[in-house]
Write a protein that holds these residues in place. Structure first.
Motif, PDB file in Angstrom:
ATOM      1  N   VAL A   1       0.829  -1.209   0.000  1.00 19.91           N
ATOM      2  CA  VAL A   1       0.000   0.000   0.000  1.00 19.91           C
ATOM      3  C   VAL A   1       0.866   1.263   0.000  1.00 19.91           C
ATOM      4  N   VAL A   2       1.970   1.252   0.745  1.00 22.11           N
ATOM      5  CA  VAL A   2       2.817   2.448   0.833  1.00 22.11           C
ATOM      6  C   VAL A   2       3.919   2.461  -0.218  1.00 22.11           C
ATOM      7  N   GLY A   3       3.941   1.468  -1.104  1.00 15.03           N
ATOM      8  CA  GLY A   3       4.887   1.479  -2.216  1.00 15.03           C
ATOM      9  C   GLY A   3       6.288   1.016  -1.880  1.00 15.03           C
ATOM     10  N   PHE A   4       6.426   0.183  -0.849  1.00 17.68           N
ATOM     11  CA  PHE A   4       7.730  -0.374  -0.505  1.00 17.68           C
ATOM     12  C   PHE A   4       7.910  -1.692  -1.249  1.00 17.68           C
ATOM     13  N   ASP A   5       8.447  -1.592  -2.470  1.00 17.12           N
ATOM     14  CA  ASP A   5       8.604  -2.774  -3.308  1.00 17.12           C
ATOM     15  C   ASP A   5       9.927  -3.487  -3.055  1.00 17.12           C
ATOM     16  N   ARG A   6      10.978  -2.720  -2.771  1.00 18.79           N
ATOM     17  CA  ARG A   6      12.286  -3.274  -2.367  1.00 18.79           C
ATOM     18  C   ARG A   6      12.798  -2.436  -1.211  1.00 18.79           C
ATOM     19  N   TYR A   7      13.217  -3.095  -0.153  1.00 18.85           N
ATOM     20  CA  TYR A   7      13.553  -2.341   1.047  1.00 18.85           C
ATOM     21  C   TYR A   7      14.471  -3.136   1.961  1.00 18.85           C
ATOM     22  N   ALA A   8      15.230  -2.404   2.752  1.00 17.16           N
ATOM     23  CA  ALA A   8      15.928  -2.994   3.891  1.00 17.16           C
ATOM     24  C   ALA A   8      14.957  -2.989   5.064  1.00 17.16           C
ATOM     25  N   VAL A   9      15.127  -3.953   5.965  1.00 21.60           N
ATOM     26  CA  VAL A   9      14.206  -4.046   7.095  1.00 21.60           C
ATOM     27  C   VAL A   9      15.000  -4.103   8.394  1.00 21.60           C
ATOM     28  N   TYR A  10      14.589  -3.277   9.361  1.00 21.29           N
ATOM     29  CA  TYR A  10      15.147  -3.258  10.711  1.00 21.29           C
ATOM     30  C   TYR A  10      14.135  -3.955  11.601  1.00 21.29           C
ATOM     31  N   VAL A  11      14.575  -5.040  12.247  1.00 24.25           N
ATOM     32  CA  VAL A  11      13.651  -5.832  13.051  1.00 24.25           C
ATOM     33  C   VAL A  11      14.105  -5.855  14.503  1.00 24.25           C
ATOM     34  N   PHE A  12      13.131  -5.811  15.382  1.00 19.62           N
ATOM     35  CA  PHE A  12      13.383  -5.860  16.822  1.00 19.62           C
ATOM     36  C   PHE A  12      12.307  -6.715  17.479  1.00 19.62           C
ATOM     37  N   ASP A  13      12.717  -7.684  18.317  1.00 16.06           N
ATOM     38  CA  ASP A  13      11.762  -8.434  19.130  1.00 16.06           C
ATOM     39  C   ASP A  13      10.646  -9.008  18.245  1.00 16.06           C
ATOM     40  N   TYR A  14       9.373  -8.670  18.475  1.00 15.09           N
ATOM     41  CA  TYR A  14       8.278  -9.196  17.653  1.00 15.09           C
ATOM     42  C   TYR A  14       8.428  -8.815  16.181  1.00 15.09           C
ATOM     43  N   GLY A  15       9.111  -7.722  15.913  1.00 13.47           N
ATOM     44  CA  GLY A  15       9.327  -7.339  14.524  1.00 13.47           C
ATOM     45  C   GLY A  15      10.182  -8.329  13.765  1.00 13.47           C
ATOM     46  N   ALA A  16      10.994  -9.130  14.504  1.00 11.30           N
ATOM     47  CA  ALA A  16      11.874 -10.084  13.829  1.00 11.30           C
ATOM     48  C   ALA A  16      11.101 -11.207  13.152  1.00 11.30           C
ATOM     49  N   PRO A  17      10.254 -11.957  13.857  1.00  9.32           N
ATOM     50  CA  PRO A  17       9.501 -12.997  13.147  1.00  9.32           C
ATOM     51  C   PRO A  17       8.567 -12.427  12.086  1.00  9.32           C
ATOM     52  N   THR A  18       8.162 -11.166  12.271  1.00  6.94           N
ATOM     53  CA  THR A  18       7.360 -10.511  11.234  1.00  6.94           C
ATOM     54  C   THR A  18       8.212 -10.272   9.992  1.00  6.94           C
ATOM     55  N   GLY A  19       9.346  -9.619  10.178  1.00  8.17           N
ATOM     56  CA  GLY A  19      10.219  -9.310   9.049  1.00  8.17           C
ATOM     57  C   GLY A  19      10.802 -10.543   8.389  1.00  8.17           C
ATOM     58  N   PHE A  20      11.153 -11.550   9.194  1.00  5.70           N
ATOM     59  CA  PHE A  20      11.719 -12.767   8.613  1.00  5.70           C
ATOM     60  C   PHE A  20      10.670 -13.517   7.790  1.00  5.70           C
ATOM     61  N   ARG A  21       9.411 -13.474   8.224  1.00  4.34           N
ATOM     62  CA  ARG A  21       8.349 -14.066   7.400  1.00  4.34           C
ATOM     63  C   ARG A  21       8.263 -13.357   6.046  1.00  4.34           C
ATOM     64  N   LEU A  22       8.372 -12.027   6.051  1.00  2.00           N
ATOM     65  CA  LEU A  22       8.322 -11.286   4.788  1.00  2.00           C
ATOM     66  C   LEU A  22       9.494 -11.676   3.899  1.00  2.00           C
ATOM     67  N   ALA A  23      10.673 -11.848   4.498  1.00  2.00           N
ATOM     68  CA  ALA A  23      11.860 -12.195   3.722  1.00  2.00           C
ATOM     69  C   ALA A  23      11.730 -13.578   3.100  1.00  2.00           C
ATOM     70  N   VAL A  24      11.191 -14.534   3.847  1.00  4.42           N
ATOM     71  CA  VAL A  24      11.001 -15.887   3.321  1.00  4.42           C
ATOM     72  C   VAL A  24       9.994 -15.870   2.170  1.00  4.42           C
ATOM     73  N   LYS A  25       8.951 -15.069   2.315  1.00  7.33           N
ATOM     74  CA  LYS A  25       7.899 -15.011   1.307  1.00  7.33           C
ATOM     75  C   LYS A  25       8.334 -14.237   0.065  1.00  7.33           C
ATOM     76  N   HIS A  26       9.100 -13.155   0.285  1.00 12.39           N
ATOM     77  CA  HIS A  26       9.497 -12.273  -0.823  1.00 12.39           C
ATOM     78  C   HIS A  26      10.995 -11.991  -0.763  1.00 12.39           C
ATOM     79  N   PRO A  27      11.844 -12.978  -0.953  1.00  9.06           N
ATOM     80  CA  PRO A  27      13.282 -12.713  -0.842  1.00  9.06           C
ATOM     81  C   PRO A  27      13.776 -11.651  -1.813  1.00  9.06           C
ATOM     82  N   GLU A  28      13.095 -11.521  -2.950  1.00 10.02           N
ATOM     83  CA  GLU A  28      13.518 -10.547  -3.952  1.00 10.02           C
ATOM     84  C   GLU A  28      13.273  -9.099  -3.519  1.00 10.02           C
ATOM     85  N   ARG A  29      12.453  -8.913  -2.490  1.00 12.20           N
ATOM     86  CA  ARG A  29      12.141  -7.560  -2.032  1.00 12.20           C
ATOM     87  C   ARG A  29      13.125  -7.046  -0.977  1.00 12.20           C
ATOM     88  N   ILE A  30      13.882  -7.932  -0.361  1.00 13.31           N
ATOM     89  CA  ILE A  30      14.710  -7.570   0.783  1.00 13.31           C
ATOM     90  C   ILE A  30      16.120  -7.214   0.329  1.00 13.31           C
TER      91      ILE A  30
END
Length: 281
Positions: free
Chosen positions: A88-117
């Motif tokens: 929705v916000v147009g983040f098609d390719r991005y670096a991700v900073y993960v902390f605590d609960y943000g880590a399993p969230t971000g890692f799920r995104l990376a597994v699903k869309h490795p080309e975006r990370i």
């Protein structure tokens, strides 16, 4: 001076509040917070990086100013919502900073869309069994037996004094930690219905541990650019969890700081410098 915008995105009818800074067209950086906080935890970091990145920091569903989901909330649902949020916000390719609960969230995104990370920065964001301390034992007991008594025991983690302890434990000078962070967390956590949602997430955290092998396989196969910036005295996520990333990503950079779980409360400037150095040409 850095201009921050405070916005709300409509994600398929679910409102996600977020902070935005930097110039569109600059490299994108997604900041994902943890428990029990919100995007407010990045208040000091964002101005230090906004000249280098286009930054977006959402409040995860059920946290901060984002909408509160119903019962049965899960990390998979959080990841699905944040995945759609990035679109929705147009983040098609991005670096991700993960902390605590943000880590399993971000890692799920990376597994699903490795080309975006484009890169991962993990600040006390765990993906290895050896990173879990004995502080998880009451939550592990709930995973093994979801009895009313074991669920009730976890309410201690939701008390205001528990939030303050998370911020100050492992910090050499607690007077360096602003009370604003945990006070705001406690305000949002007091919303009607939040306690039960948070208890549901405690129970569902086992799904993250079950995914550790999948996360590690992603690290081995894709070897993303990886920086770990870790509060060495974290009572929940231990230093061996940070070192373990190098097992799967030999070129990972691991930096420790003499602080606790909420490392940005005391070391935002040092962590910002580590990030800028990591991304230096």
């Amino acid at each position: 001076m850095t201009t921050l915008s405070y916005r709300t995105a409509d994600v398929d009818g679910f409102n996600i509040f977020y902070r935005e800074a930097g110039t569109k067209g600059a490299p994108k950086l997604l900041l994902l917070h943890g428990f029990p906080t919100s995007s407010h935890m990045f208040r000091d970091l964002i101005p230090l990086l906004a000249d280098r990145f286009h930054i977006v920091a959402p409040d995860l569903p059920g946290f901060g100013r984002s909408d509160l989901p119903g019962r049965g909330h899960s990390f998979e649902r959080i990841a699905e919502a944040i995945d759609r949020f990035t679109e929705v916000v147009g983040f098609d390719r991005y670096a991700v900073y993960v902390f605590d609960y943000g880590a399993p969230t971000g890692f799920r995104l990376a597994v699903k869309h490795p080309e975006r990370i484009t890169a991962i920065i993990s600040q006390n964001g765990n993906a290895y069994e050896e990173g879990l301390s004995e502080g998880w034992n009451p939550i592990r007991a709930y995973w093994q037996d979801a009895s009313p008594a074991n669920r009730e025991a976890l309410r201690a983690f939701l008390k205001p004094e528990a939030s303050a302890w998370q911020y100050t434990h492992g910090v050499s000078d607690p007077s360096a930690v602003s009370p604003d962070g945990y006070s705001l967390d406690n305000f949002y956590m007091a919303r009607p219905g939040v306690e039960e949602v948070q208890l549901d997430l405690f129970g569902d955290y086992r799904s993250n541990v079950a995914l550790y092998p999948a996360f590690q396989r992603y690290f081995r196969e894709h070897k993303p650019r990886f920086l770990a910036v870790w509060g060495r005295n974290d009572p929940f996520f231990l230093p061996p969890g940070a070192e373990a990333f190098k097992r799967d990503i030999p070129d990972a950079v691991v930096r420790f700081f003499d602080t606790g779980h909420f490392a940005l409360e005391t070391h935002a400037a040092e962590i910002a410098t580590a990030i800028r150095d990591f991304f230096a040409p």
